[in-house]
Design an enzyme around this catalytic site. Structure first.
Site, PDB file in Angstrom:
ATOM      1  N   CYS A   1       0.707  -1.332   0.216  1.00 55.42           N
ATOM      2  CA  CYS A   1      -0.167  -0.019  -0.065  1.00 55.42           C
ATOM      3  C   CYS A   1       0.871   1.264   0.008  1.00 55.42           C
ATOM      4  O   CYS A   1       2.099   1.211  -0.164  1.00 55.42           O
ATOM      5  CB  CYS A   1      -1.034   0.111   1.228  1.00 55.42           C
ATOM      6  SG  CYS A   1      -1.760  -1.431   1.324  1.00 55.42           S
TER       7      CYS A   1
ATOM      8  N   ARG B   1      -4.731   1.299  -0.921  1.00 48.88           N
ATOM      9  CA  ARG B   1      -4.774  -0.043  -0.692  1.00 48.88           C
ATOM     10  C   ARG B   1      -4.520  -0.808  -2.007  1.00 48.88           C
ATOM     11  O   ARG B   1      -5.408  -0.697  -3.126  1.00 48.88           O
ATOM     12  CB  ARG B   1      -5.861  -0.760  -0.038  1.00 48.88           C
ATOM     13  CG  ARG B   1      -5.764  -2.012   0.360  1.00 48.88           C
ATOM     14  CD  ARG B   1      -7.254  -2.416   0.835  1.00 48.88           C
ATOM     15  NE  ARG B   1      -7.110  -3.948   1.670  1.00 48.88           N
ATOM     16  CZ  ARG B   1      -8.247  -4.789   1.649  1.00 48.88           C
ATOM     17  NH1 ARG B   1      -9.188  -4.657   1.287  1.00 48.88           N
ATOM     18  NH2 ARG B   1      -7.864  -6.065   2.214  1.00 48.88           N
ATOM     19  N   LEU B   2      -3.544  -1.651  -2.031  1.00 49.82           N
ATOM     20  CA  LEU B   2      -3.373  -3.125  -2.964  1.00 49.82           C
ATOM     21  C   LEU B   2      -3.948  -4.171  -2.241  1.00 49.82           C
ATOM     22  O   LEU B   2      -3.200  -4.567  -1.159  1.00 49.82           O
ATOM     23  CB  LEU B   2      -2.180  -3.010  -3.341  1.00 49.82           C
ATOM     24  CG  LEU B   2      -1.731  -4.327  -4.475  1.00 49.82           C
ATOM     25  CD1 LEU B   2      -2.537  -4.078  -5.733  1.00 49.82           C
ATOM     26  CD2 LEU B   2      -0.364  -4.479  -4.668  1.00 49.82           C
TER      27      LEU B   2
ATOM     28  N   ASN C   1       1.639  -0.209   5.411  1.00 50.45           N
ATOM     29  CA  ASN C   1       2.276  -0.566   4.282  1.00 50.45           C
ATOM     30  C   ASN C   1       2.975  -1.811   4.660  1.00 50.45           C
ATOM     31  O   ASN C   1       4.104  -1.725   5.255  1.00 50.45           O
ATOM     32  CB  ASN C   1       2.885   0.523   3.487  1.00 50.45           C
ATOM     33  CG  ASN C   1       3.698   0.194   2.263  1.00 50.45           C
ATOM     34  OD1 ASN C   1       3.446  -0.660   1.638  1.00 50.45           O
ATOM     35  ND2 ASN C   1       4.843   0.665   1.939  1.00 50.45           N
ATOM     36  N   GLY C   2       2.788  -2.852   3.990  1.00 45.93           N
ATOM     37  CA  GLY C   2       3.530  -4.072   4.031  1.00 45.93           C
ATOM     38  C   GLY C   2       2.706  -5.444   4.328  1.00 45.93           C
ATOM     39  O   GLY C   2       1.569  -5.378   4.287  1.00 45.93           O
ATOM     40  N   GLU C   3       3.609  -6.302   5.131  1.00 49.37           N
ATOM     41  CA  GLU C   3       2.888  -7.444   5.323  1.00 49.37           C
ATOM     42  C   GLU C   3       3.549  -7.844   6.690  1.00 49.37           C
ATOM     43  O   GLU C   3       4.938  -7.844   6.892  1.00 49.37           O
ATOM     44  CB  GLU C   3       3.280  -8.723   4.572  1.00 49.37           C
ATOM     45  CG  GLU C   3       2.831  -8.423   2.888  1.00 49.37           C
ATOM     46  CD  GLU C   3       1.356  -8.576   2.698  1.00 49.37           C
ATOM     47  OE1 GLU C   3       0.604  -8.876   3.669  1.00 49.37           O
ATOM     48  OE2 GLU C   3       0.891  -8.323   1.816  1.00 49.37           O
TER      49      GLU C   3
ATOM     50  N   ASP D   1      -3.624  -8.715   8.302  1.00 50.54           N
ATOM     51  CA  ASP D   1      -2.739  -8.498   9.360  1.00 50.54           C
ATOM     52  C   ASP D   1      -2.593  -7.126   9.867  1.00 50.54           C
ATOM     53  O   ASP D   1      -1.889  -6.982  11.076  1.00 50.54           O
ATOM     54  CB  ASP D   1      -1.245  -8.903   8.870  1.00 50.54           C
ATOM     55  CG  ASP D   1      -1.248  -8.166   7.578  1.00 50.54           C
ATOM     56  OD1 ASP D   1      -2.120  -7.643   6.807  1.00 50.54           O
ATOM     57  OD2 ASP D   1       0.061  -8.053   6.740  1.00 50.54           O
TER      58      ASP D   1
ATOM     59  N   SER E   1      11.402 -12.493  -4.681  1.00 57.98           N
ATOM     60  CA  SER E   1      12.355 -12.184  -5.364  1.00 57.98           C
ATOM     61  C   SER E   1      13.674 -12.577  -4.503  1.00 57.98           C
ATOM     62  O   SER E   1      13.504 -12.969  -3.394  1.00 57.98           O
ATOM     63  CB  SER E   1      12.736 -10.689  -5.534  1.00 57.98           C
ATOM     64  OG  SER E   1      13.280 -10.002  -4.292  1.00 57.98           O
TER      65      SER E   1
END
Length: 644
Positions: free
Chosen positions: A2, A50-51, A75-77, A100, A363
């Site tokens: 995000c 938001r994504l 923003n993140g996980e 989360d 990655s």
């Protein structure tokens, strides 16, 4: 994945301009195209784009606790959020969503600032606690997710995922930081915590910020560092076995998703290792994406195909032409400040390809820093052995003289190009390493900059960035030290920044399991001899992967993800480069000696010298200036026109 932004009035509870906050938030739409919301209360405004990755139906932000007194933008996980949900539920907290993000709210309520120590993942967030009148912010341990901030003269504190959101605010101070410019032309990026702007900063990885109303200063605090604590006795066999177990666990934790997921596959060791682990963990074939280059000297796609065939992935490859230089202005707009890693071009393209197939991609970034994979590590260790033979007092005059008289032979075979080595041996370890990673060395920067600009630096030199980190390094081992320096500078300022902006430009989430902090901690404790063995980098990683990957992937020369700058600037970009670098944009700054720039161009384009890296660095700085000037209300000095 995000985009976040926020405005906090440190002096009063005056109303925040909702329309202005909305405009700041909308600059981050590419980071979160699915939804966008802003929240405003007295003296505070928060925005979020938001994504949707997890809990697609009900994970909207800003997100509140039960009584609305605590709110977060994130923003993140958080990869271990399910474990934390169980722990926090047992402590009496009630969850309304399955994402989360809500874990952060309740973890703050339960543990305060120490909540970040519980999180495993990549994150940048801001939490507002109305009862405590506290704005709490944090960035993940390795700096995978970005966080920018500034404190305005009027007491407003602004933060965002990207600088472009801060630039929207009319009171943002656009004065350039001359020290950051010196850093940029040394490193090719601007290391944390600086930005190109004097009064805007990046929050350092592994750091947190806490602000209360009435507080007039901003001071971050470190909550984590890479330990480099040696393990007990561990044989190579035991290390290789445990490494695979830890690598598999790290990859497994990064697979949570409610949207299509895949991986980048370059054909190098690191991305191949991630795909190999995914192949053994996923029930469905892995989606893999590769970029092929028309020039075989830069193409690794055949090696990627070997791995794809071994693990029967759904493999997608697209060819990038070697004249793919039309992205220059696009990159300047993406990065918001000067950024000179030319591999940003193929990185942008591989993210573009991946987004056609998946929303999340894993990655292999971080493998070179973790396991000592860069060629420069080998050269540095050879130089270190030579340094140990002679004290600096003898080395400095001897090798300094050799370095000054030995010709700069860019055209010659590598074993004849000793000038840089001589110059490096005349320095101590940190300055020697700085010399080896600099795009423009000290002498070139002195020739490039005007005397007035150098005088304004007041003695500051870019090597101080590395010296500051070396002084606080938890390790004095020669190899571990330069790994530490790279993790604090190159990894976050270049590699992770490059991937974040390139992926977010396509609304793609990229995850980096090799930078799982528990894996990084464990690998940092391995002996240096297990990372660099004679001339073999990533020794223990490659050995552990022998049952999983073919030897022609594991034990081949590293190619990198590069583009043919030297030939571009002598061929298709010849006139474009001259027009850009010798035009009014650079000349009008007063920063550069234009005669020296012309000399560099002439020597490079005649084939006498290879100045491709410095020319690209200048080209991206010029593109940045044009981009920032196009926003209006800017002068060449970097100051608002009203005060210029």
């Amino acid at each position: 994945m995000c985009g976040i932004t926020g405005v906090f009035d440190t002096r009063s509870t005056s109303e925040i301009d909702r329309n202005l906050l909305h405009r700041m938030n909308e600059t981050l739409t590419h980071r979160g195209p699915d939804e966008g919301e802003v929240y405003v209360e007295s003296g505070l405004g928060l925005g979020h784009r938001r994504l949707s990755i997890m809990d697609v139906s009900s994970g909207q932000q800003p997100l509140f606790n039960e009584d609305g007194s605590v709110v977060v933008v994130f923003n993140g996980e958080i990869y271990n959020f399910q474990k934390l949900v169980g722990e926090l539920t047992a402590l009496g907290h009630r969850f309304r969503t399955h994402c989360d993000t809500e874990v952060i709210v309740h973890a703050w309520e339960e543990w305060g600032e120490r909540c970040v120590e519980r999180f495993s993942g990549m994150f940048a967030f801001g939490v507002w606690d109305r009862n405590r009148q506290t704005l709490f912010m944090a960035r993940d341990r390795l700096g995978i997710k970005p966080f920018y901030y500034t404190l305005l003269d009027n007491g407003l504190f602004l933060f965002a995922s990207e600088l472009k959101a801060l630039l929207v605010h009319p009171d943002f101070d656009k004065t350039f930081d001359h020290r950051a410019i010196e850093d940029y032309f040394a490193y090719g990026y601007i290391p944390e915590p600086k930005t190109i702007f004097k009064n805007a900063f990046k929050l350092n990885p592994g750091h947190l910020l806490s602000l209360q109303r009435g507080q007039q200063t901003v001071q971050s605090r470190e909550y984590w560092d890479i330990p480099f604590t040696p393990h007990g006795s561990l044989s190579e066999e035991e290390a290789a076995e445990e490494l695979i177990l830890r690598l598999r666990n790290a990859v497994d934790s990064h697979l949570m998703s409610e949207v299509p997921l895949g991986a980048f596959l370059s054909g190098g060791v690191d991305s191949s290792a991630v795909v190999a682990m995914m192949g053994g963990l996923m029930k469905e074939p892995v989606n893999t994406c590769s970029i092929a280059f028309s020039d075989p000297a830069f193409d690794e796609s055949d090696y990627a195909r070997l791995v794809a065939e071994r693990y029967q992935t759904r493999h997608f490859t697209e060819q990038v032409q070697q004249d793919d230089f039309d992205l220059i202005d696009r990159l300047a707009a993406l990065y918001d400040e000067p950024f000179a890693d030319s591999s940003a071009i193929p990185t942008y393209r591989v993210c573009e390809l991946a987004r056609k197939r998946v929303t999340v991609a894993l990655s292999g970034d971080g493998g070179d820093e973790n396991f000592a994979g860069y060629r420069r590590y080998r050269w540095h260790m050879i130089e270190e052995r030579l340094r140990s033979k002679l004290p600096l007092g003898l080395r400095k005059p001897l090798f300094g003289l050799l370095g000054s008289v030995y010709p700069k032979a860019d055209w010659a075979p590598k074993f004849l190009r000793a000038k840089t080595t001589f110059e490096s041996l005349a320095r101590d370890s940190v300055e020697g390493y700085f010399h080896s990673v600099s795009i423009l060395d000290n002498k070139l920067r002195m020739q490039l900059f005007t005397r007035d600009f150098y005088r304004d630096l007041q003695g500051y030199r870019a090597v101080e960035v590395l010296r500051d980190y070396a002084d606080k390094s938890p390790t004095k081992d020669a190899l571990s030290l330069i790994q530490y320096l790279d993790m604090k500078t190159y990894l976050v300022g270049d590699i992770l920044t490059k991937v974040d902006r390139a992926s977010m430009a396509h609304s793609l989430e990229v995850r980096v399991p090799l930078l799982d902090h528990e894996l990084v901690e464990w690998v940092s404790g391995l002996p240096a001899s297990m990372k660099l063995r004679q001339q073999e980098g990533k020794y223990i990683l490659k050995r552990s992967l022998e049952p999983y990957l073919p030897n022609e992937v594991l034990y081949r020369n590293k190619m990198g993800f590069s583009v043919p700058l030297a030939s571009w600037f002598r061929g298709p970009l010849r006139e474009r480069v001259r027009t850009a670098l010798l035009g009014n944009t650079l000349a009008g700054t007063g920063i550069f000696d234009m005669g020296f720039i012309k000399k560099m161009l002439d020597q490079h384009q005649s084939g006498r010298r290879d100045y491709s890296a410095p020319i690209w660095t200048l080209l991206m700085f010029e593109a940045f200036l044009r981009n920032i000037l196009s926003m209006g209300n800017m002068s060449y000095t970097g100051q608002d026109k009203k005060v210029a």
